[in-house]
Design a protein around this motif. Structure first.
Motif, PDB file in Angstrom:
ATOM      1  N   SER A   9      42.085  20.420  -1.624  1.00 58.12           N
ATOM      2  CA  SER A   9      41.187  19.796  -0.648  1.00 58.12           C
ATOM      3  C   SER A   9      41.959  18.784   0.161  1.00 58.12           C
ATOM      4  CB  SER A   9      40.004  19.112  -1.333  1.00 58.12           C
ATOM      5  OG  SER A   9      39.232  18.395  -0.380  1.00 58.12           O
ATOM      6  N   TYR A  41      34.547  19.196   1.438  1.00 57.90           N
ATOM      7  CA  TYR A  41      33.383  18.507   0.895  1.00 57.90           C
ATOM      8  C   TYR A  41      32.885  17.392   1.809  1.00 57.90           C
ATOM      9  CZ  TYR A  41      34.589  20.763  -3.545  1.00 57.90           C
ATOM     10  OH  TYR A  41      34.858  21.682  -4.533  1.00 57.90           O
ATOM     11  N   ARG A  62      29.912  21.657   2.206  1.00 54.68           N
ATOM     12  CA  ARG A  62      28.973  20.651   2.723  1.00 54.68           C
ATOM     13  C   ARG A  62      27.587  21.298   2.846  1.00 54.68           C
ATOM     14  NH1 ARG A  62      31.403  19.305   8.286  1.00 54.68           N
ATOM     15  NH2 ARG A  62      31.759  21.558   8.157  1.00 54.68           N
TER      16      ARG A  62
END
Length: 416
Positions: A9, A41, A62
């Motif tokens: 990420s 995220y 999300r």
């Protein structure tokens, strides 16, 4: 060159993210660079990737996003390409297997760089023929499980190179895994110059920073500081960071009566201003894959007292010159090293100046130049290999065609 980094990420705040962006940003001054985040995220990344660095994601998590992938049926199925010996395996799924594979099969990058073992396995197994394949090790081989080491031994021969952040770990990779044809290089993490002036050594603070985790052994530092306070009660200790050890450390501080001398400060971002308020940095870990906070402190002009644990501190600190190394877990030795610097202003100031100068070798410009040299060699070698393979295929095709023509001629001669 077109350079692509594959990362778990790019939107969080971990050390791998930060050092990836440091490197990518500097490489982007001369090359086409993208960071491919498997997961997204957050709307915005916590760290700035840097000018010229493209950030894209493969699986949007999300919930408010129209591209939310959490409800995809494939996301409920276990990952098969991402190895289950990697601790991140529960996050991965058949969906991530597919999307990472699709990206790697279609990428136009000249070199693809993985940033953890599970992603390095994807790169080894799924990258289309052509790009150079590099796997980064941000931890250490010694900390990996036996199952992980077996996976690396089986998978990494399909990479062109593996980089570690210390020479000690590079030696372990060469000695234990013995990867045929794979180049193993030690290239340290980079730390940019701070945006604040260096410490002037007048503030009577020892500063430490990092996750409040067992391996960081802040209990050793706190116990050592009890000995410091007995002689120098005018000094204090600030520890920055969060983690599961916080409550235990708080209790230890109270037990030792250090509540007026030792402070758990919580996380700070950016951290540079906090280093600059101090006069001495401290790291008492039982294990460091590199030692990013050591370099951060040095770049702010602080000499660092550190335990000589595997693998990083001994490759960063020049004992007695820009800091002090002490045995791992040795509370009296930590106390003694801290008092030595506290009680000798001239020594502390001299070591701080030396630390500031020596830490410049970890500047992103220096580290990126080393990476650029390695990547250029890998791309050139990969290109030559592909060229030879194509030439062999063409040669085989021509030989087959010649043989077919010869057979036809022979048959025609027999008919005549």
């Amino acid at each position: 060159m077109h350079i692509a980094f594959l990362i778990n990420s790019g939107y969080g705040m971990g050390g791998t993210i930060r050092t990836t962006y440091n490197l990518a940003s500097k490489l982007a001054e001369q090359h086409d660079v993208e960071v491919v985040s498997v997961f997204r995220y957050r709307d915005r990344p916590f760290f700035d990737p840097g000018p010229g660095v493209r950030l894209r994601s493969l699986v949007d998590m999300r919930r408010h996003s129209p591209h939310y992938a959490g409800d995809d049926p494939q996301h409920a199925l276990h990952a098969r390409v991402f190895p289950d010996c990697d601790g991140r395996h529960p996050q991965y799924s058949a969906l991530t297997d597919r999307r990472i594979g699709e990206y790697l099969a279609a990428t136009e990058a000249d070199v693809v760089i993985g940033t953890r073992p599970g992603l390095n396995a994807h790169i080894a197994r799924q990258t289309r023929r052509g790009p150079a394949r590099l796997g980064q090790e941000h931890l250490t081989l010694a900390t990996h499980s036996a199952r992980m080491k077996l996976m690396l031994r089986d998978t990494y021969p399909r990479l062109d190179a593996v980089t570690t952040v210390t020479e000690a770990d590079a030696r372990d990779y060469r000695r234990i895994l013995r990867l045929p044809g794979v180049r193993v290089e030690a290239l340290p993490n980079s730390v940019p110059a701070p945006q604040v002036g260096p410490a002037d050594s007048s503030g009577k603070w020892v500063v430490a920073a990092g996750r409040l985790a067992p391996a960081k052994r802040y209990d050793v530092l706190i116990r050592a500081f009890a000995g410091v306070v007995a002689e120098r009660p005018d000094w204090g200790l600030r520890i920055y960071g969060n983690g599961r050890e916080r409550d235990g450390l708080r209790a230890l501080i109270d037990e030792l009566g250090l509540y007026n001398h030792v402070f758990l400060m919580g996380p700070a971002h950016p951290i540079e201003a906090e280093w600059a308020k101090g006069a001495i940095g401290a790291v008492t870990s039982s294990l460091e894959s590199f030692g990013m906070t050591i370099v951060e402190a040095m770049r702010c002009g602080l000499p660092v007292v550190a335990t000589d644990c595997p693998h990083g501190p001994g490759e960063i600190i020049r004992d007695g010159s820009d800091g002090l190394l002490v045995p791992t877990g040795d509370v009296p030795a930590v106390t003694g090293a801290l008092l030595r610097l506290m009680n000798d202003d001239a020594l502390r100031q001299r070591m701080g100046r030396t630390a500031l100068a020596a830490s410049a070798r970890f500047d992103p410009a220096h580290v990126a130049a080393r990476y650029e040299d390695l990547l250029t060699q890998l791309v050139n070698r990969r290109g030559a290999t592909v060229h030879r393979a194509r030439a062999a295929l063409l040669s085989g095709a021509y030989a087959a065609k010649d043989a077919l023509c010869a057979r036809r001629i022979a048959l025609q001669g027999g008919q005549a």
